[in-house]
Design an enzyme around this catalytic site. Sequence first.
Site, mmCIF file in Angstrom:
data_model
loop_
_atom_site.group_PDB
_atom_site.id
_atom_site.type_symbol
_atom_site.label_atom_id
_atom_site.label_comp_id
_atom_site.label_asym_id
_atom_site.label_seq_id
_atom_site.Cartn_x
_atom_site.Cartn_y
_atom_site.Cartn_z
ATOM 1 N N ARG A 103 0.961 -1.029 -0.011
ATOM 2 C CA ARG A 103 -0.027 -0.002 -0.264
ATOM 3 C C ARG A 103 0.948 1.197 -0.183
ATOM 4 O O ARG A 103 1.787 1.367 1.002
ATOM 5 C CB ARG A 103 -0.942 0.227 1.318
ATOM 6 C CG ARG A 103 -1.514 1.536 1.266
ATOM 7 C CD ARG A 103 -2.630 1.344 2.142
ATOM 8 N NE ARG A 103 -3.708 0.509 1.676
ATOM 9 C CZ ARG A 103 -5.090 0.451 2.398
ATOM 10 N NH1 ARG A 103 -5.095 1.355 3.311
ATOM 11 N NH2 ARG A 103 -5.962 -0.187 1.785
ATOM 12 N N HIS A 130 -7.385 0.795 -6.714
ATOM 13 C CA HIS A 130 -7.293 0.066 -5.296
ATOM 14 C C HIS A 130 -7.759 -1.370 -5.934
ATOM 15 O O HIS A 130 -9.041 -1.750 -5.663
ATOM 16 C CB HIS A 130 -8.239 0.577 -4.326
ATOM 17 C CG HIS A 130 -8.310 0.029 -2.908
ATOM 18 N ND1 HIS A 130 -7.314 -1.091 -2.657
ATOM 19 C CD2 HIS A 130 -8.882 0.209 -1.934
ATOM 20 C CE1 HIS A 130 -7.415 -1.506 -1.486
ATOM 21 N NE2 HIS A 130 -8.331 -0.643 -0.882
ATOM 22 N N GLN A 133 -9.557 -4.201 -3.940
ATOM 23 C CA GLN A 133 -10.787 -3.803 -3.518
ATOM 24 C C GLN A 133 -11.865 -4.223 -4.609
ATOM 25 O O GLN A 133 -13.045 -4.475 -4.251
ATOM 26 C CB GLN A 133 -10.914 -2.207 -3.117
ATOM 27 C CG GLN A 133 -12.240 -1.988 -2.804
ATOM 28 C CD GLN A 133 -12.519 -1.782 -1.243
ATOM 29 O OE1 GLN A 133 -11.977 -1.841 -0.265
ATOM 30 N NE2 GLN A 133 -13.737 -2.550 -0.915
ATOM 31 N N ASP A 227 -17.782 6.408 -0.698
ATOM 32 C CA ASP A 227 -16.569 6.419 -0.040
ATOM 33 C C ASP A 227 -16.431 7.632 0.800
ATOM 34 O O ASP A 227 -17.562 8.504 0.664
ATOM 35 C CB ASP A 227 -15.517 6.292 -1.042
ATOM 36 C CG ASP A 227 -13.864 6.096 -0.510
ATOM 37 O OD1 ASP A 227 -13.667 5.808 0.582
ATOM 38 O OD2 ASP A 227 -12.879 5.970 -1.164
ATOM 39 N N CYS A 268 -16.587 0.688 0.671
ATOM 40 C CA CYS A 268 -15.376 0.061 0.739
ATOM 41 C C CYS A 268 -14.805 0.292 2.309
ATOM 42 O O CYS A 268 -14.060 -0.635 2.628
ATOM 43 C CB CYS A 268 -14.213 0.762 -0.022
ATOM 44 S SG CYS A 268 -14.282 2.626 0.193
ATOM 45 N N ARG A 296 -12.983 -8.912 1.177
ATOM 46 C CA ARG A 296 -11.748 -8.718 0.979
ATOM 47 C C ARG A 296 -10.813 -9.676 1.123
ATOM 48 O O ARG A 296 -9.870 -9.987 0.512
ATOM 49 C CB ARG A 296 -11.278 -7.387 1.796
ATOM 50 C CG ARG A 296 -12.041 -6.094 1.720
ATOM 51 C CD ARG A 296 -11.875 -5.602 0.416
ATOM 52 N NE ARG A 296 -10.381 -5.291 0.064
ATOM 53 C CZ ARG A 296 -9.642 -4.568 0.546
ATOM 54 N NH1 ARG A 296 -10.007 -3.639 1.278
ATOM 55 N NH2 ARG A 296 -8.088 -4.343 0.131
HETATM 56 N N1 CP Z 1 -10.793 -0.550 2.133
HETATM 57 C C1 CP Z 1 -9.835 -0.676 2.724
HETATM 58 O O1 CP Z 1 -8.720 -0.674 2.056
HETATM 59 O O2 CP Z 1 -9.736 -0.468 3.933
HETATM 60 P P1 CP Z 1 -8.619 -0.318 4.790
HETATM 61 O O3 CP Z 1 -7.916 1.020 4.641
HETATM 62 O O4 CP Z 1 -8.639 -0.494 6.204
HETATM 63 O O5 CP Z 1 -7.380 -1.289 4.264
#
Ligand code: CP
Length: 336
Positions: A103, A130, A133, A227, A268, A296
Amino acid sequence: MVKDFIDTNEFTREQLVDMIELSLAIKRAIRSGYYPPLMQDMTLGMIFQQSSTRTRVSFETAMSQMGGHAQYLGPGMIQLGGHETIGDTGKVLSRLVDVVMARVIEHRTIVELAQSCTVPVLNGMSDYNHPTQEIGDLCTIFEHLPQGKRLKDVKVVFVGDGTQVCASLGFITTKLGMHFVHYGPAGHQLTEKHQTILERNCQLSGGSWLVTDDRSAVRDADFIYTDVWYGLYENEMPKEERVQVFHDYQVNRELMALGAIGCKFLHCLPATRGEDVTDEVADSASSLCWEQAGNRLTAMRGLLVYFTRCRPEHTELEIAAARDTLERFLQDRIYC
Ligand code: CP
């Protein structure tokens, strides 16, 4: 075969459906009590430049459930981009782990990391997209297709800020021939660059796209998705400004009523309750956001298997020969 999972636009519709179906097949196996050891003896390196709940926990759980192991390399814990270049970090990690996820703050970091790694690299979110996701969200949509509808009949409306999750939802829905709308305020909509990709995807798939601030575009949505308002984590606007820009874009009972009968709510997460969504909607029977969070994990299992399936297989004979050679070596040593 593309080595890395950086952007779903690098894959065909068939490859993406394959990833989703693999993820759902593993989920069904585990639900029935069979934990397939598909990541046995493998290690995942998990680089995080930002905090995370769902992405971090789902990757780590996926590895444990399938017989592997994950190492958390959190913000400030490794040399990435500090004393060591991204390229050098990639070369080193490729010798220490079997697969990497990251990330990152800037998308170019994950691209550079993937170029320098010889092992697969999975994008756990950047400022551009993402994709893990996306696969989880499509697992949820596959499991909750409106009765009598196929993907090509489904309308998905993203409400609010054109975040990387909004872009990603647009990418995968248009790739799969669905009908995608971004309903958001001017200045916070998907850009021309995004729109070019949506158009290209639709030309191939027969889907459609629309970016608008016209509320009537929400009508007949099968899924309404939102979001947080404006950016994520470090990048937030002051609350007063956020509320002023986005107050018409809250997902509440009135907005959900514009959707088709049986319209489902997606998010999300994390959500800012009372801003992007009301408690009433998030906790309603129409809300799939908790299942989505569970998926997820579904997606991470499928993606880990999909991107490591090319590892060399060893025959029983090769394994037995390796064990005998090592045992003979150890027997010759005084410390055995
Ligand atoms: N939706 C998502 O990626 O959540 P996190 O930031 O908690 O990983």
